[in-house]
Write a protein that holds these residues in place. Structure first.
Motif, PDB file in Angstrom:
ATOM      1  N   ILE A  42      70.190  69.473  99.057  1.00 13.18           N
ATOM      2  CA  ILE A  42      70.030  68.223  98.648  1.00 13.18           C
ATOM      3  C   ILE A  42      69.287  68.051 100.158  1.00 13.18           C
ATOM      4  O   ILE A  42      68.291  66.216  99.399  1.00 13.18           O
ATOM      5  CB  ILE A  42      71.528  67.341  99.672  1.00 13.18           C
ATOM      6  CG1 ILE A  42      72.239  67.669  98.425  1.00 13.18           C
ATOM      7  CG2 ILE A  42      71.121  65.985 100.039  1.00 13.18           C
ATOM      8  CD1 ILE A  42      74.057  68.059  98.530  1.00 13.18           C
ATOM      9  N   VAL A  43      68.876  68.073 101.639  1.00 14.51           N
ATOM     10  CA  VAL A  43      67.931  67.658 102.201  1.00 14.51           C
ATOM     11  C   VAL A  43      66.440  67.524 101.749  1.00 14.51           C
ATOM     12  O   VAL A  43      66.272  66.800 101.755  1.00 14.51           O
ATOM     13  CB  VAL A  43      67.668  68.329 103.998  1.00 14.51           C
ATOM     14  CG1 VAL A  43      66.472  68.531 104.750  1.00 14.51           C
ATOM     15  CG2 VAL A  43      69.060  68.114 104.232  1.00 14.51           C
ATOM     16  N   LEU A  44      66.380  68.687 100.859  1.00 13.37           N
ATOM     17  CA  LEU A  44      65.024  69.084 100.393  1.00 13.37           C
ATOM     18  C   LEU A  44      64.908  68.624  99.245  1.00 13.37           C
ATOM     19  O   LEU A  44      63.756  68.087  98.385  1.00 13.37           O
ATOM     20  CB  LEU A  44      65.006  70.976 100.135  1.00 13.37           C
ATOM     21  CG  LEU A  44      64.822  71.985 101.135  1.00 13.37           C
ATOM     22  CD1 LEU A  44      64.974  73.108 100.750  1.00 13.37           C
ATOM     23  CD2 LEU A  44      63.977  71.579 102.024  1.00 13.37           C
ATOM     24  N   LEU A  80      73.730  71.792 101.017  1.00 10.63           N
ATOM     25  CA  LEU A  80      73.560  70.928 101.972  1.00 10.63           C
ATOM     26  C   LEU A  80      71.604  71.189 101.990  1.00 10.63           C
ATOM     27  O   LEU A  80      71.584  70.161 102.049  1.00 10.63           O
ATOM     28  CB  LEU A  80      73.870  70.991 103.663  1.00 10.63           C
ATOM     29  CG  LEU A  80      74.304  70.521 104.839  1.00 10.63           C
ATOM     30  CD1 LEU A  80      75.168  68.680 103.459  1.00 10.63           C
ATOM     31  CD2 LEU A  80      74.957  70.225 105.084  1.00 10.63           C
ATOM     32  N   MET A  81      71.506  72.069 102.631  1.00  8.38           N
ATOM     33  CA  MET A  81      70.127  72.411 102.474  1.00  8.38           C
ATOM     34  C   MET A  81      68.991  71.937 101.238  1.00  8.38           C
ATOM     35  O   MET A  81      67.857  70.875 101.114  1.00  8.38           O
ATOM     36  CB  MET A  81      69.129  73.986 102.690  1.00  8.38           C
ATOM     37  CG  MET A  81      67.632  73.644 103.776  1.00  8.38           C
ATOM     38  SD  MET A  81      67.289  72.994 104.753  1.00  8.38           S
ATOM     39  CE  MET A  81      68.719  74.008 106.284  1.00  8.38           C
ATOM     40  N   GLN A  93      75.814  75.832 103.367  1.00  3.51           N
ATOM     41  CA  GLN A  93      74.728  74.954 104.031  1.00  3.51           C
ATOM     42  C   GLN A  93      73.727  75.554 103.191  1.00  3.51           C
ATOM     43  O   GLN A  93      72.790  74.349 102.890  1.00  3.51           O
ATOM     44  CB  GLN A  93      75.223  76.186 105.125  1.00  3.51           C
ATOM     45  CG  GLN A  93      75.643  75.923 106.500  1.00  3.51           C
ATOM     46  CD  GLN A  93      75.562  76.721 107.524  1.00  3.51           C
ATOM     47  OE1 GLN A  93      73.850  77.613 107.868  1.00  3.51           O
ATOM     48  NE2 GLN A  93      76.375  77.263 107.746  1.00  3.51           N
ATOM     49  N   VAL A 124      65.525  65.631  99.259  1.00  2.92           N
ATOM     50  CA  VAL A 124      64.445  64.196  99.420  1.00  2.92           C
ATOM     51  C   VAL A 124      63.447  64.687 100.443  1.00  2.92           C
ATOM     52  O   VAL A 124      62.489  63.243  99.326  1.00  2.92           O
ATOM     53  CB  VAL A 124      65.345  64.445 101.162  1.00  2.92           C
ATOM     54  CG1 VAL A 124      64.984  62.886 101.781  1.00  2.92           C
ATOM     55  CG2 VAL A 124      67.426  63.971 101.026  1.00  2.92           C
TER      56      VAL A 124
END
Lengths: 231, 457
Positions: B317-319, B314-315, B311, B321
């Motif tokens: 990667i999201v951040l 994944l976070m 997680q 962005v």
């Protein structure tokens, strides 16, 4: 024989528009002697501004050469042309081209900041600043040093531009319709200033103008028609 | 000199630059705050897991702790023989036998609820009646795990009567220990009677294919509390001998698992490998045969730890962005600046400025905006992570909204762990992205034809 400060020898310049080549200058010869004031006259599209840009090394001719104090500038790199332009030529434009974020004093100082490192500039800051103030005083703007271009009138802006051009002590000033954007009274004042500088400092001028009166006051008039000198 | 001077003037006189800077600030802030919370959460979860188990677990065979594998019962461990071997090991500080089973707990007279769907289990397990039943020897358990400290629960009314003998029979009934939160949630208190419904292999059924139901009445001895809410919610503790007799009346010492505590400073992996070899030799396991295995506490909880790690990744990667969005904002800000400053490009060239110098003016602006954003983002990110708990309490007091419900994760405060390496990576990445996106408009400025500017008004 005196060496011209600026000379054009058989200058050609043409632009490509798609597959069509449009000639603008077709073999222009011109010599400007030290301290000489040359008026460049001609109809719109005759190639006056193009010639001025070539003389100021802002553009590269398609053919022919530009000489500064007798030395050819052909084949110089862009950086070398920039250095030469900085040392040898000053520009005054119809639309002043002052940097709006800077005060009148800062616009004038900018010329001295070119081609100097931070340390070099800081070392001679006091003298340079005094020189800029003196120039602005000479052009009648002693009270407008801290004003930004937006706070100055058209005539005042052009005076700042003239002071800026003088800051690097050029051998020649290229003025592209310096009064074209001014009312006649203001224009008269600016022209007077240019002639005064010419007399006091011995700087040569090439003035692009449509005004026959201004041309008549210059030492020499050069007329361009269809890319050629006609007189 | 003019590059620095102009860049500074452009920066200070154009409020739109603040927008670009705030974009970078937001990206850096989010990357630092969210990842530090995740890192803190992983550290806390790891600590919680660590508090609820032994250093090593010796299992009868691989998969013996899985409900699926339990259909094929492993050969019980020869606990006495293993204990002798292990206690001779210089790294072993204590061992405790365990029997692992499962069942449903309900009040007397109540119908047992259906077992939950496979794989469904809340982090704390408080919402499911399906529990692992651990048969333990309290005295031995205390030498291998933090069992004694588990008995010190928050609510004294739920504590066991005698911590020295926590599973003493009550009203001649066998007793069990339940997780404190589960006891509270189900309204149970010490001395209450409950029924454990489970199944056992029918006597004499060697293939273990016939399961017979088993309903046994227990008394609740009290609560236990580790720091691992998931363990407490999903496990009940009963006496090893009692459970052994219920499940395997035909075996004297049925042990499936041996919890092992190592001396402080012992090499966990080396000890695991050595003990595994010892256990296989003791069981007479030949190469290629399934036999006893040893797992470290981390290996036993690998799926949970990996899930949180996943997680966090994944976070990130999201951040990242968000950083890309910030980069676009920077690009737009610089592009607008270049578009507005084409007039200046003309006059700077006329005054002797080179294309490279003009590029440096705009690149300096972009790098300065990025640097300011990175510095602001780093400082506010670190401060936000450190004071997030105070901020949560402030918002809770002001609005009643809990931004981070701690109870769900069995936490005392919002965790955080600031990793200097990660902060440096974020700052470097933001600077690199900022420089790259600034370079594009700066290059465009450098390639702009000054004559176009000088001819125009």
């Amino acid at each position: 024989m005196t060496t011209p400060v600026l000379a054009a020898e058989g200058l050609h310049k043409s632009y490509r528009l798609g597959r069509t080549e449009i000639p603008v200058l077709k073999g222009v010869d011109l010599q400007v002697l030290p301290g000489e004031m040359v008026a460049l006259l001609g109809m719109s599209g005759a190639g006056k501004s193009t010639l001025l840009h070539l003389l100021g090394l802002l553009d590269v001719p398609t053919g022919g050469a530009v000489r500064y104090d007798g030395a050819a500038t052909t084949g110089l790199s862009a950086a070398a042309r920039a250095r030469l332009r900085h040392r040898h030529v000053g520009f005054v434009f119809q639309f002043y081209h002052l940097i709006p974020e800077l005060t009148a004093l800062q616009n004038v100082l900018l010329g001295k900041m070119m081609h100097r490192s931070v340390l070099q500039y800081l070392g001679e800051r006091r003298q340079v600043k005094q020189q800029a103030i003196d120039l602005l005083t000479q052009v009648g703007l002693a009270q407008r040093l801290r004003h930004r271009p937006a706070e100055l009138s058209g005539g005042e802006r052009q005076r700042v531009a003239i002071a800026r051009a003088l800051m690097t002590a050029p051998r020649v000033i290229l003025a592209d319709e310096p009064t074209g954007n001014l009312d006649s009274a203001t224009a008269e004042g600016v022209i007077e200033l240019l002639f005064q500088i010419n007399q006091e400092r011995g700087i040569a001028f090439v003035i692009v103008t449509h005004n026959e009166d201004i041309a008549a006051r210059c030492h020499r008039t050069v007329r361009l028609r269809d890319g050629r000198v006609v007189n | 000199m003019y590059r620095l001077f102009l860049a500074l003037r452009y920066l200070l006189t154009r409020p739109i630059n603040i927008l670009g800077m705030l974009g970078v600030t937001l990206g850096v802030w989010a990357l630092i705050v969210v990842v530090s919370i995740f890192s803190g959460f992983i550290a806390v979860v790891t600590e919680h897991i660590r508090s609820a188990g032994a250093d090593l677990s010796l299992l009868a065979r691989d998969g013996a702790d899985s409900p699926f594998e339990r259909e094929r019962p492993a050969q019980p461990l020869d606990e006495h023989k293993l204990r002798e071997l292990l206690e001779a090991d210089p790294d072993v500080a204590g061992t405790a036998p365990r029997l692992v089973h499962f069942g449903l707990v309900h009040r007397r007279g109540h119908r047992p609820p259906p077992p939950p769907l496979l794989g469904r289990s809340a982090l704390q397990g408080g919402d499911v009646p399906f529990l692992f039943v651990l048969g333990i020897d309290p005295a031995r358990e205390a030498t291998a795990t933090g069992f004694r400290s588990w008995l010190q629960v928050r609510d004294p009314a739920l504590a066991v009567a005698d911590p020295d003998d926590p599973l003493r029979r009550i009203d001649d009934l066998p007793t069990m220990l339940l997780g404190e939160e589960r006891m509270r949630a189900e309204g149970l208190k010490p001395g209450d009677k409950v029924v454990l419904t489970t199944g056992r292999v029918a006597a004499g059924n060697v293939a273990a294919t016939a399961i017979e139901p088993l309903h046994v009445e227990f008394a609740v001895a009290g609560a236990y509390r580790t720091r691992h809410g998931g363990f407490d919610g999903n496990n009940l503790l009963v006496d090893l001998v009692t459970l052994g007799k219920l499940l395997r009346p035909d075996q004297a010492h049925p042990v499936q698992e041996l919890s092992i505590r190592l001396h402080p400073g012992a090499d966990l992996t080396a000890a695991r490998n050595r003990i595994a070899e010892l256990a296989r030799q003791a069981a007479g396991t030949r190469p290629g045969e399934t036999g006893p295995v040893v797992r470290t506490w981390r290996e036993r909880n690998q799926s949970l730890l990996q899930s949180v790690e996943h997680q966090r990744a994944l976070m990130k990667i999201v951040l990242i962005v968000i950083m890309v969005v910030a980069a676009f904002l920077m690009y737009a800000t610089l592009s607008m600046m270049v578009a507005e400053k084409t007039g200046d490009i003309g006059i700077l060239t006329a005054m002797g400025g080179s294309a490279f110098g003009i590029m440096q003016v705009f690149l300096s602006c972009g790098v300065a905006i990025t640097l300011a954003g990175v510095l602001l983002g780093t400082v506010t990110g670190c401060l936000s992570a450190i004071y997030l708990e105070e901020f949560r309490q402030f918002v809770l007091g002001l609005t009643g909204v809990d931004l981070f419900p701690l109870k769900v994760y069995n936490l005392d405060r919002v965790p955080h762990e600031l990793d200097p390496v990660w902060i440096a990576q974020v700052a470097a990445m933001a600077m690199l992205i900022g420089a790259l996106v600034s370079a594009l408009p700066a290059l465009r400025a450098a390639r702009h034809d000054p004559l176009v500017s000088l001819r125009g008004a």
